[in-house]
Structures are given as C-alpha cells and as structure tokens.
Design a protein around this motif. Structure first.
Motif, short mmCIF file in Angstrom:
data_model
loop_
_atom_site.label_atom_id
_atom_site.label_comp_id
_atom_site.label_asym_id
_atom_site.label_seq_id
_atom_site.Cartn_x
_atom_site.Cartn_y
_atom_site.Cartn_z
N GLN A 113 1.03 -1.31 0.01
CA GLN A 113 0.05 -0.10 -0.57
C GLN A 113 0.80 1.41 -0.36
O GLN A 113 1.75 1.06 0.84
N ARG A 114 0.39 2.09 -1.24
CA ARG A 114 0.96 3.11 -0.71
C ARG A 114 -0.13 4.70 -0.19
O ARG A 114 -0.75 4.90 -0.58
N THR A 115 0.56 5.32 1.03
CA THR A 115 -0.19 6.58 1.37
C THR A 115 0.18 7.49 1.10
O THR A 115 1.68 7.77 0.72
N PRO A 116 -0.30 8.41 1.53
CA PRO A 116 0.17 10.08 1.65
C PRO A 116 1.50 10.22 2.88
O PRO A 116 1.89 10.94 2.53
N ARG A 117 1.61 9.43 4.17
CA ARG A 117 2.34 9.32 4.47
C ARG A 117 3.77 8.25 4.42
O ARG A 117 4.68 8.86 4.89
N GLY A 118 3.51 7.10 3.35
CA GLY A 118 4.43 6.81 3.02
C GLY A 118 3.70 5.51 2.19
O GLY A 118 3.38 5.12 2.06
N VAL A 132 7.49 -1.02 6.32
CA VAL A 132 7.46 0.95 6.20
C VAL A 132 8.39 1.43 6.26
O VAL A 132 9.15 1.16 6.64
N ASP A 133 7.78 2.60 5.08
CA ASP A 133 8.78 3.53 5.37
C ASP A 133 7.84 5.01 5.41
O ASP A 133 6.47 4.90 4.69
N GLU A 134 8.63 5.54 6.51
CA GLU A 134 7.97 7.29 5.82
C GLU A 134 7.99 7.94 5.16
O GLU A 134 9.67 8.12 5.09
N ALA A 135 7.52 9.70 3.99
CA ALA A 135 7.98 9.63 3.40
C ALA A 135 9.31 10.77 4.25
O ALA A 135 8.92 11.33 4.99
N GLY A 136 10.54 11.02 3.38
CA GLY A 136 11.40 11.86 3.60
C GLY A 136 12.05 11.97 4.71
O GLY A 136 12.98 12.30 5.09
#
Length: 469
Positions: free
Chosen positions: A207-212, A228-232
């Motif tokens: 899954q791709r979400t606005p947060r990562g 899991v990764d968190e964008a940036g």
C-alpha cells in the motif's frame, strides 16, 4: 546456516580461490568453481545459523540457472509459485514470459542459503565460520602468479584469487580500494518478521499512502513480514531501532499495527544506490551486494547476485586452470556491470514512482495503464526477472525439448559448453557436449549464453573452443 567451525590457522597452503561471504552469491560461486574442479575456500564471519531473511523470492532467470545445474527441484519443493511481481507496487504478469518458469518462486533467503550450502558441501566446498577478513597484502609473487595474502581473525591465507561476496559494507571492496559511487539514502524502511492478531485478508499487501508506504507479506505460515517507510524520513545508522519503532511508524503510515506482536527479527534498509566502479582489481573480484546495493524494489538484489556468480564462475575456473588468460576475467565486469547499473536505475525509478503527492499519483496512473498492455508488461517483466539480459552475441539460449527426450538445459549440468548441430566442427580434444537436433548451430557457454553462431564461420568456432581444449 550450519557452518563448519575451525580452529585451524588458514595459512598452510596456497588456495586457488578464497570467497569472502557465504550468502547466496558466495555459495553459488563456490558451487560453480567446484563443479569445474577448482578448490575453493569460503570464509564466513557468522558463527551459526540465522533467522534473518532479507530476500524472499527467486525470479525466472534464477530458476533457469538452478535448472541448468540440476539444483532446482529442492527449491521448487520448498517454495510457492506466484504468477506475478511488482514494479513500484504496480502489478506485473509473469505468466506469459518465454520460460519454463513464468513465475516468482516465493522462498525466504535462509532456505535458499541452506539449499545452496547443502549443494556446496556435496561438491566438496570448504566453509569456515567465525572468520573475518581484516586485511589484504601482496603475496610472495613469482613469475607464474601474483597471489594475495588475506589477513583474517584466525590467521593469514594465501590465495591466487579473492572474491568479495561479503555484502553492501564489503570489507574486501574497501581493502582493495575499489570506489563505490552512487546516491545517498532519501528514506529509511523498517522491517520486521512478526505475528499479527488481525492480519489483512491479502497474503501480499502493498500500500502507498500520503505518509509513506507499507507492505504486509505472507512468506510462510505463522508470521508476516511488515515493511514500512515514512516519506522523507531517514534514520541514522548509529540510531538503534526496535519493535516499538516499527509499530509506531506503521501506525503513522497505515493507521493500524494489525495487532502486531511476537517479533522474530527487526531490521532496516534504505534506498541508497551504489555500484563498484570496477568488479575486478587484479586478483580481487566483487560479486553480489559487494558490487552493487540498491533498494529491494522488484526483489532484484539476491537474484542479481546469483547471476553475477553464474557469469563469473566458469570464467574464473578456466583462468585458474590455465585454460584461458586473465583477460577473460575482464569480460565479467564488461558483461555484469551494465546489468547492475540497470538495476540501480530501475530501483531509483521505482522509488520515485512510490513517493506521495498528486503529481506522482498522476504518473502512476499512466504507468499503470501502460503496464496493463501486453508489450509494456512483457518489457518490464523481462527486465525485472533478468530474462532479457544479453551478452555479446545475444540473450540466453532458451530451454527446448530435444528429439532424444531430454531438454537442452539438462546438458549444461556438468558446467561444460554445448556445441549444437555444428556438423564437422573442430571439436577433437575439446571438453564440450555435442548435441544434434537442437535447432540452429550454436556454441553455448556454460552459463547458457551463445559463444558462437554459424554466421561467424568455422575459424571463429575454433577460436571460441580454445579454452576447452
């Protein structure tokens, strides 16, 4: 991995080849060398078996490689075929690919290593655990050879060739002074092998979400891999991470922890992308993650390493035995470095396609539409799975049924080349397998790629056969 423990000093004899690292790449290379009659010593810093399994699947070309050496059946017995793969989380259909194995074989790395180790030991490979490489220095050079002395935690060992298969933080690469240029990490992913009280319905959820991004992967019964990764967000290597860090990041990105408990293993990785400037420096060579690191997008790392070993093994064996000059080793870099560069490129592209934002949303929609068309799906699937890799005279020769009831790949199991349908060829005294009824006249290398075609003429065939005389 049940490594052999040795308290002996390692400097008693001159080794033909020393391999640093008993992961999949090092073990595959050791199998190839022993099959060709070369003595090989594998040094592994770990002291016992591990539950760590970063990789979780074998691609079609890797399955072909194992088939070409008669090693595939145990892997098929322990794995589970999956007819699709992913490119930046977008679906790829593998079912129509031109191979006997048009699927991803889901099998975790520790099982791959166990099966490769069993084959290596069957062939007579020596594996010594708890031994770390600490230094390199020139050996007692003679006119015939310029060996290297490998300093280790249990004493020195002198060898004609050293191959670093010791991972992304390769000590061999550093000691050999080989540059490792590339791009730094832009995000850190945390992964954990855990139990879930409330798992998602899908066995493989990405899954791709606005947060990562997050994934929940059901490799085996009883546990799931959560990534899991968190964008940036990047996490310094010096910062300790644990189960609660994984849980907290997953809740921020996915909105739930799926009832996570019972962690078996927690680790991290980044999207750093680097490649060795050269895969060979004199008598030191690199393969696998020691030669290239990148994000795990597309599951290409372990598979690329196995295929590095498959390309290098027969060449290094010919050189060690004196059947070919050292210039043959230069073709290892020439053929495999572009493959690694392409993997770095496509994983960077997948990272960009996985970022949050409206612009990427629009781009993903267009790329998804293209991948839904047969031609685009086939092109990307062939790239991700390694089936389109081409060296010199072309891509690998596909398997085919022969008039005598055998298959072409079965005749590569000795690690010798095949001369197919070349009537009157100059083969006297050559260690090659001659076949009839396989189609066009070809000389097929031990790794399944063409070494000669009829259009090159008979003199070129005689030249191509020279290393096997």
């Amino acid at each position: 991995m049940a490594f052999e423990v040795s308290l002996m000093l390692l400097g008693a004899i001159m080794e033909d080849v020393v391999i640093a690292g008993a992961g999949p790449t090092g073990l595959m290379l050791a199998c190839e060398l022993r099959l060709a009659g070369v003595d090989v010593l594998v040094l592994e810093r770990r002291t016992g078996s591990t539950h760590d399994s970063r990789a979780g699947g074998l691609h079609p070309r890797s399955l072909e490689v194992l088939d070409q050496r008669g090693m595939l059946d145990p892997f098929l017995a322990e794995g589970r075929p999956l007819p699709g793969a992913r490119f930046a989380g977008l679906p790829l259909d593998l079912s129509g690919l031109p191979t006997r194995y048009p699927f991803l074989l889901v099998i975790v790395q520790r099982r791959i290593e166990r099966l490769l180790e069993a084959r290596a030991r069957e062939l007579g490979v020596r594996i010594r655990s708890g031994v770390e490489v600490t230094g390199l220095r020139p050996g007692a050079a003679s006119a015939a050879a310029e060996p290297v002395v490998v300093e280790t935690t249990t004493g020195p060992v002198e060898t004609r060739y050293l191959v670093g298969c010791d991972g992304g933080r390769s000590v061999v690469r550093r000691l050999a002074g080989i540059d490792f240029p590339g791009t730094p990490a832009t995000t850190t992913s945390i992964l954990g092998d855990v139990e879930l009280a409330d798992p998602p319905a899908e066995r493989f959820l990405l899954q791709r979400t606005p947060r990562g991004n997050f994934s929940v992967l059901g490799f085996e019964e009883g546990w799931r891999r959560v990534i899991v990764d968190e964008a940036g967000v990047t996490v310094a290597d010096s910062t300790a991470i644990g189960f609660e860090d994984l849980r907290a990041m997953l809740i921020r990105v996915a909105g739930t922890d799926f009832g996570m408990h019972g962690p078996r293993w927690i680790s991290r990785f980044t999207d750093v992308a680097r490649q060795a400037a050269c895969y060979r420096s004199g008598r030191v060579l690199l393969a696998g993650d020691a030669a290239h690191v990148h994000s795990p997008a597309g599951g290409q790392g372990l598979n690329t390493g196995l295929q590095d070993a498959f390309n290098l093994g027969w060449k290094l064996a010919l050189v060690v035995r004196g059947s070919a000059g050292e210039e043959l080793l230069d073709t290892y870099h020439e053929e495999r470095h572009p493959v690694g560069a392409r993997v770095l490129s496509n994983t960077r592209a997948q990272g960009a396609l996985s970022a949050p934002g409206a612009q990427v949303d629009a781009l993903r929609a267009h790329v998804g539409d293209m991948l839904a068309t047969p031609d685009a799906n086939r092109k990307i699937a062939m790239m991700i799975t390694g089936l389109d890799i081409s060296y010199g005279l072309g891509p690998r020769v596909p398997d085919r049924d022969l008039p005598d009831g055998t298959r072409l790949f079965e005749h590569l199991r000795t690690g010798r080349p095949i001369l197919a349908d070349a009537s009157g060829g100059p083969v006297d005294g050559c260690s090659v397998r001659e076949l009839k009824g396989s189609g066009e006249p070809l000389l097929i290398r031990p790794d399944g790629h063409p070494a000669w075609t009829e259009s090159l003429g008979r003199e070129a065939l005689s030249t191509a056969l020279r290393p096997w005389r």
